[in-house]
Design a protein around this motif. Structure first.
Motif, PDB file in Angstrom:
ATOM      1  N   ILE A 132      14.010 -70.618  44.641  1.00  0.00           N
ATOM      2  CA  ILE A 132      14.336 -70.286  43.369  1.00  0.00           C
ATOM      3  C   ILE A 132      15.136 -71.453  42.735  1.00  0.00           C
ATOM      4  O   ILE A 132      15.941 -72.137  43.200  1.00  0.00           O
ATOM      5  CB  ILE A 132      15.466 -69.242  43.142  1.00  0.00           C
ATOM      6  N   ASP A 133      14.654 -71.738  41.582  1.00  0.00           N
ATOM      7  CA  ASP A 133      15.275 -72.904  40.486  1.00  0.00           C
ATOM      8  C   ASP A 133      16.177 -72.479  39.552  1.00  0.00           C
ATOM      9  O   ASP A 133      17.322 -72.633  39.539  1.00  0.00           O
ATOM     10  CB  ASP A 133      14.022 -73.656  40.009  1.00  0.00           C
ATOM     11  N   ARG A 134      15.747 -71.429  38.988  1.00  0.00           N
ATOM     12  CA  ARG A 134      16.715 -70.692  37.945  1.00  0.00           C
ATOM     13  C   ARG A 134      16.260 -69.038  37.922  1.00  0.00           C
ATOM     14  O   ARG A 134      15.377 -68.784  38.603  1.00  0.00           O
ATOM     15  CB  ARG A 134      16.138 -71.160  36.572  1.00  0.00           C
ATOM     16  N   TYR A 135      17.279 -68.443  37.606  1.00  0.00           N
ATOM     17  CA  TYR A 135      17.207 -66.929  37.423  1.00  0.00           C
ATOM     18  C   TYR A 135      18.255 -66.312  36.166  1.00  0.00           C
ATOM     19  O   TYR A 135      19.388 -67.192  36.129  1.00  0.00           O
ATOM     20  CB  TYR A 135      17.500 -66.098  38.650  1.00  0.00           C
ATOM     21  N   PHE A 136      17.690 -65.466  35.565  1.00  0.00           N
ATOM     22  CA  PHE A 136      18.520 -64.751  34.515  1.00  0.00           C
ATOM     23  C   PHE A 136      18.523 -63.468  34.884  1.00  0.00           C
ATOM     24  O   PHE A 136      17.550 -62.854  35.138  1.00  0.00           O
ATOM     25  CB  PHE A 136      17.817 -65.228  33.242  1.00  0.00           C
ATOM     26  N   THR A 137      19.857 -62.822  34.744  1.00  0.00           N
ATOM     27  CA  THR A 137      20.047 -61.718  35.004  1.00  0.00           C
ATOM     28  C   THR A 137      20.324 -60.447  33.598  1.00  0.00           C
ATOM     29  O   THR A 137      21.016 -61.064  32.794  1.00  0.00           O
ATOM     30  CB  THR A 137      21.361 -61.441  35.794  1.00  0.00           C
ATOM     31  N   TYR A 138      19.563 -59.600  33.684  1.00  0.00           N
ATOM     32  CA  TYR A 138      19.663 -58.662  32.638  1.00  0.00           C
ATOM     33  C   TYR A 138      20.145 -57.281  33.103  1.00  0.00           C
ATOM     34  O   TYR A 138      19.310 -56.755  33.966  1.00  0.00           O
ATOM     35  CB  TYR A 138      18.537 -58.433  31.828  1.00  0.00           C
ATOM     36  N   ILE A 139      21.339 -56.632  32.920  1.00  0.00           N
ATOM     37  CA  ILE A 139      21.989 -55.575  33.197  1.00  0.00           C
ATOM     38  C   ILE A 139      21.203 -54.309  32.270  1.00  0.00           C
ATOM     39  O   ILE A 139      21.347 -54.368  30.975  1.00  0.00           O
ATOM     40  CB  ILE A 139      23.373 -55.546  33.336  1.00  0.00           C
ATOM     41  N   VAL A 140      20.567 -53.344  32.944  1.00  0.00           N
ATOM     42  CA  VAL A 140      20.000 -52.276  31.966  1.00  0.00           C
ATOM     43  C   VAL A 140      21.321 -51.337  31.768  1.00  0.00           C
ATOM     44  O   VAL A 140      22.022 -50.761  32.607  1.00  0.00           O
ATOM     45  CB  VAL A 140      19.007 -51.330  32.959  1.00  0.00           C
ATOM     46  N   THR A 141      21.349 -51.237  30.483  1.00  0.00           N
ATOM     47  CA  THR A 141      22.587 -50.415  29.993  1.00  0.00           C
ATOM     48  C   THR A 141      21.997 -49.008  29.623  1.00  0.00           C
ATOM     49  O   THR A 141      22.896 -48.046  29.831  1.00  0.00           O
ATOM     50  CB  THR A 141      23.118 -50.864  28.818  1.00  0.00           C
ATOM     51  N   LYS A 142      20.728 -48.840  29.548  1.00  0.00           N
ATOM     52  CA  LYS A 142      20.274 -47.395  29.167  1.00  0.00           C
ATOM     53  C   LYS A 142      18.895 -47.237  29.368  1.00  0.00           C
ATOM     54  O   LYS A 142      18.302 -48.284  28.800  1.00  0.00           O
ATOM     55  CB  LYS A 142      20.757 -47.072  27.920  1.00  0.00           C
ATOM     56  N   VAL A 143      18.488 -46.410  30.009  1.00  0.00           N
ATOM     57  CA  VAL A 143      16.970 -46.255  30.246  1.00  0.00           C
ATOM     58  C   VAL A 143      16.637 -45.226  28.935  1.00  0.00           C
ATOM     59  O   VAL A 143      16.786 -44.175  28.797  1.00  0.00           O
ATOM     60  CB  VAL A 143      16.677 -45.246  31.512  1.00  0.00           C
ATOM     61  N   VAL A 144      15.711 -46.011  28.098  1.00  0.00           N
ATOM     62  CA  VAL A 144      14.968 -45.437  27.065  1.00  0.00           C
ATOM     63  C   VAL A 144      13.664 -44.494  27.276  1.00  0.00           C
ATOM     64  O   VAL A 144      13.759 -43.328  26.883  1.00  0.00           O
ATOM     65  CB  VAL A 144      14.636 -46.110  25.606  1.00  0.00           C
ATOM     66  N   LYS A 145      12.817 -45.194  28.098  1.00  0.00           N
ATOM     67  CA  LYS A 145      11.415 -44.438  28.611  1.00  0.00           C
ATOM     68  C   LYS A 145      11.387 -45.116  29.889  1.00  0.00           C
ATOM     69  O   LYS A 145      11.379 -46.190  30.178  1.00  0.00           O
ATOM     70  CB  LYS A 145      10.567 -44.853  27.590  1.00  0.00           C
ATOM     71  N   GLU A 146      11.024 -44.116  31.024  1.00  0.00           N
ATOM     72  CA  GLU A 146      10.444 -44.638  32.046  1.00  0.00           C
ATOM     73  C   GLU A 146       9.641 -43.460  32.772  1.00  0.00           C
ATOM     74  O   GLU A 146       9.784 -42.889  33.793  1.00  0.00           O
ATOM     75  CB  GLU A 146      11.703 -44.875  33.066  1.00  0.00           C
ATOM     76  N   ASP A 147       8.469 -43.128  32.108  1.00  0.00           N
ATOM     77  CA  ASP A 147       7.598 -42.238  32.596  1.00  0.00           C
ATOM     78  C   ASP A 147       6.862 -42.422  33.648  1.00  0.00           C
ATOM     79  O   ASP A 147       6.789 -41.850  34.816  1.00  0.00           O
ATOM     80  CB  ASP A 147       6.734 -41.883  31.478  1.00  0.00           C
ATOM     81  N   GLY A 148       6.061 -43.544  33.740  1.00  0.00           N
ATOM     82  CA  GLY A 148       5.443 -44.075  34.691  1.00  0.00           C
ATOM     83  C   GLY A 148       3.880 -43.470  34.725  1.00  0.00           C
ATOM     84  O   GLY A 148       3.301 -43.970  35.639  1.00  0.00           O
TER      85      GLY A 148
END
Length: 158
Positions: A132-148
């Motif tokens: 790993i050279d770089r990583y960026f983190t994004y915290i999920v604050t709300k699931v809007v859609k996750e049907d699959g």
């Protein structure tokens, strides 16, 4: 394997309700039960139906954090990608990993008990020196859609 409209209706029905009875499935797709069952078995044997499982409601089990992570590797040789992918495959908290084109190499979906547990995972990954050279983190604050569920219209279905 060529799929027709009935096959696509079967796939749509079972991906939305894996516990649908054979009789109800036949009714939904407009076939008698035996031909419907034979088609379902053919779709399983062909590997189009990859598995049967329950979709859990994890928030009813315990609180957790979902984190999306962009990862860029330091080097881009085949061995570097293979090393990273082998390591990721062993980490239970990483529930999805996509190799992507563009400015980053991978997107990860991580499920952890909390943000501290996520950070411990990242620390472990960095300590393992998996490239790993770089990583960026994004915290999920709300699931809007996750049907699959796959949109069957994409494949020529209704």
């Amino acid at each position: 394997m060529k799929l027709d409209a009935i096959d696509l209706r079967i796939l749509d029905a079972v991906q939305r309700d894996g516990r649908i009875t054979k009789l109800k499935l036949a009714e939904v797709v407009g076939l008698s039960p035996t031909p419907c069952w034979l088609r379902l078995r053919r779709l399983e044997r062909a590997g189009i139906i990859a598995s049967w499982h329950a979709r859990l409601a994890p928030r009813r089990i315990a609180p957790f954090a979902t984190v999306l992570v962009e990862v860029t590797l330091a080097n881009h040789r085949q061995a570097d990608f293979e090393r990273f992918e082998r390591a990721v495959a062993e980490m239970e908290e990483i529930v999805a990993c996509w190799s992507v084109g563009g400015g980053v190499d991978y997107f990860l979906k991580v499920v952890a008990r909390d943000i501290d547990a996520y950070q411990r995972l990242v620390d472990r990954m960095l300590a393992q020196e998996i490239g790993i050279d770089r990583y960026f983190t994004y915290i999920v604050t709300k699931v809007v859609k996750e049907d699959g569920a796959l949109p069957m219209a994409l494949f020529g279905g209704e």
